[in-house]
Every structure is written in C-alpha cells, then in structure tokens.
Enzyme design. Structure first.
Site, PDB file in Angstrom:
ATOM      1  CG  HIS A  70      44.498  13.552 -25.839  1.00 47.40           C
ATOM      2  ND1 HIS A  70      45.260  13.377 -26.984  1.00 47.40           N
ATOM      3  CD2 HIS A  70      43.378  14.200 -26.234  1.00 47.40           C
ATOM      4  CE1 HIS A  70      44.629  13.906 -28.018  1.00 47.40           C
ATOM      5  NE2 HIS A  70      43.495  14.410 -27.603  1.00 47.40           N
TER       6      HIS A  70
HETATM    7  O1  RIB Z   1      46.045  18.124 -26.566  1.00 48.58           O
HETATM    8  C1  RIB Z   1      45.291  17.295 -25.714  1.00 48.58           C
HETATM    9  C2  RIB Z   1      45.335  17.816 -24.318  1.00 48.58           C
HETATM   10  O2  RIB Z   1      44.760  19.116 -24.265  1.00 48.58           O
HETATM   11  C3  RIB Z   1      44.497  16.973 -23.345  1.00 48.58           C
HETATM   12  O3  RIB Z   1      45.053  17.036 -22.058  1.00 48.58           O
HETATM   13  C4  RIB Z   1      43.170  17.666 -23.353  1.00 48.58           C
HETATM   14  O4  RIB Z   1      42.431  17.452 -22.150  1.00 48.58           O
HETATM   15  C5  RIB Z   1      43.598  19.102 -23.439  1.00 48.58           C
HETATM   16  O5  RIB Z   1      43.932  19.545 -22.124  1.00 48.58           O
END
Ligand code: RIB
Ligand code: CA
Length: 313
Positions: free
Chosen positions: A243
C-alpha cells in the site's frame, strides 16, 4: 530538477517501512525533511520506535523522527496487530534503535516546517490515519495554502473496505481527521485500495528483494513474507499489497499511475459505513472535485523501480 521536500507521516507497519526505505533511497527525487509517527497499525510508542528502526536499517540516521498523536481526534484507537504483528514490524529481527526521538511534537514540526519553508514547496505524505495532519490544519489553518500537495495512502471505492465491509483502515481509524483533510482545500492525491491491491508482492517479486542479498533486501523480503498472510487468507491474494510505497513511487514517477480528479467524501456518522470514502468516479453528483483518486498502476514498472532503489541502500 530539485528533489521535492516531503514529510512522511506514518504508522509503521511493514508497508510503511518499505515506503520510508524507498524515499530514503531516492534523494535525487525526494528530500525527507522529517518523519512524523502517528498511532495506527500499532500504538504510538511502537510506530515512533519502528520509524527509527527503519532509518537505521537504511543507515540514514540524520532524518529527524517525531512522535505525534497517540489516538484519533475523537475516537478510541483501533490497531491492526492481526496484520502487522505485535511489534508492527514482525518478520525480520531488527535491532532496537539508538538514534534519538525528537522532543518536538510531530504536529508542531509539521506546522513549523510549513511556515518556514517557502510556500508550495513541502509535500505531506500521510501513510496512516490522518490525525497528525488534521490536528496541524486545525491548530494552524494558515499552513493549508502553503502545502504543495498531500499524497496519501487511504480510502477505497470499487475495492470497498479492508477493516470493515466498507472502510479502509487509515480512514476508518480517524474518519473525522480524514474529513478535515478532504475538506481542507489542499491539493490532494489519494492512493486507495483500488490501486494498492494491484501492487502485490508475488513470490517472484519477493525473491528479487531477497536476491539483493543486502540487509535491506533481506529485511523487506522477510517483512512481506509476514505481512502477506492477512491478504492471502482474506482475499486469496497472490502476495502482500504494498500500500504505502505507492505514495513515494508516485512522487518519483507519476507516470506509473492513472486516476481521476473527482469528489471524495467520507462517512463520519453511520455505524454501518463509518470511514467509507465515497468517490464520485462517474461524476454523477454536483459535489466539487477535491482529490486525484488513483485507480491503476503499472505494477511491473512499480516493482522494477522499488527493487532498483532498495538495491541502493
Ligand atoms: O489499509 C492499508 C493501510 O493501513 C496501510 O497504510 C497500512 O500500513 C495501514 O496503515
Ligand atoms: Ca500505514
């Protein structure tokens, strides 16, 4: 072209860690003015420690790390140890940090930096709940017009939720903060699950990290080995979705990504859909566009870039 000045606001988190490493490996593109930790994946005492662990892994201990909000603006903290493990960086065994945590509060660092750097020259890169950013905007509204861009990981539309049926974790943890940022008038680019779920660390890609043979390459491979469990079990994914590194990759090479400038709002009232980001992708409402909502990426190009840059550390 001079590198972009950025502040990384983060809740490490294995994917946050890879984003920080990517930024620290790309000084010709991004200059990390500071890293501000926020409670999210794990509590603040761990996210600020993990941020320093990653700076030391990258051997970039001159980057100042600040601690920010211990909890969301209004709600109790929801964490994600089920995804990231008890430490937030489960997978590799990394030494406790020796570099100091800065005394200044993260929110004050964000405000001071935006007031002292020339207007329009600092990009905020939130990778966790938006609590620190919203608190800074609330405390010093004058800084909002001085922000060059907010490039954040958060939200979802076609991909719906990962923590609830409708909400993505970063937004869900602090929906009031997300609403403040989305309605601030700042120049916003969002990396939602719609794009990050297409950035999967397949075995082949993870083997390339490991084949770097460096402490960074091996640590990243071990982080993603751990981090992928949740998404494999839930979605049947072919690897961990990276992500947060999409935020930094966007700054390095925006051509890897495509999206639409649309209206994005967040649910802050309904228990059923709390934290849902409603993106008017088909522009059917009369609500003004307020964010570049990224929907797709060149995944091979993203991993080529990431692998090459990690190999520099
Ligand atoms: O949903 C994914 C996000 O939530 C990413 O930033 C992960 O590190 C968590 O913070
Ligand atoms: Ca994160």
């Amino acid at each position: 072209m001079a590198p972009r000045n950025i502040i990384i606001d983060t809740d490490p988190g294995q994917d946050d860690a890879v984003a920080i490493l990517l930024a620290l490996a790309s000084p010709e593109k991004v200059h990390v003015l500071g890293i501000t930790a926020v409670a999210g994946n794990v509590p603040l005492d761990l996210t600020q420690k993990n941020a320093r662990i990653i700076c030391e892994l990258a051997q970039k201990t001159d980057v100042p790390v600040f601690a920010g909000a211990k909890r969301p603006l209004e709600r109790t903290l929801v964490t994600a140890e089920h995804v990231h493990g008890k430490t937030g960086l489960d997978g590799p065994t990394l030494p406790a940090p020796e570099m100091p945590l800065q005394d200044q509060h993260a929110v004050d660092f964000i405000i001071e930096t935006l007031r002292t750097e020339p207007a329009g020259t600092v990009t905020l890169c939130p990778l966790g709940p938006l609590t620190n950013i919203a608190a800074a905007f609330n405390k010093a509204p004058d800084i909002i017009e001085r922000v060059q861009e907010v490039v954040l990981m958060g939200g979802a539309y076609f991909e719906v939720g990962n923590i609830t049926p409708t909400a993505e974790f970063n937004i869900y943890v602090d929906p009031e903060a997300a609403e403040i940022v989305l309605k601030s008038g700042a120049n916003i680019t969002m990396m939602p699950l719609d794009v990050t779920h297409k950035a999967l660390v397949t075995k082949e890609r993870n083997d390339r990290f490991r084949a770097l043979g460096t402490p960074v390459g091996i640590a990243v491979a071990e982080m993603t080995d751990f981090f992928e469990r949740f998404d494999r079990e839930k979605y049947g994914s072919d690897g961990a979705p990276l992500h947060d590194p999409t935020v930094i990759a966007y700054l390095i090479n925006p051509k890897l990504f495509t999206g639409r400038y649309v209206n994005v709002e967040v649910e802050t009232k309904s228990d059923l859909t709390l934290g849902m980001t409603v993106a008017d992708w088909w522009r059917v409402s009369d609500r003004d566009p307020n964010a570049m909502f990224i929907g797709d990426l060149d995944a091979d190009g993203f991993f080529d870039l990431l692998t090459e840059r990690l190999g520099r550390l």
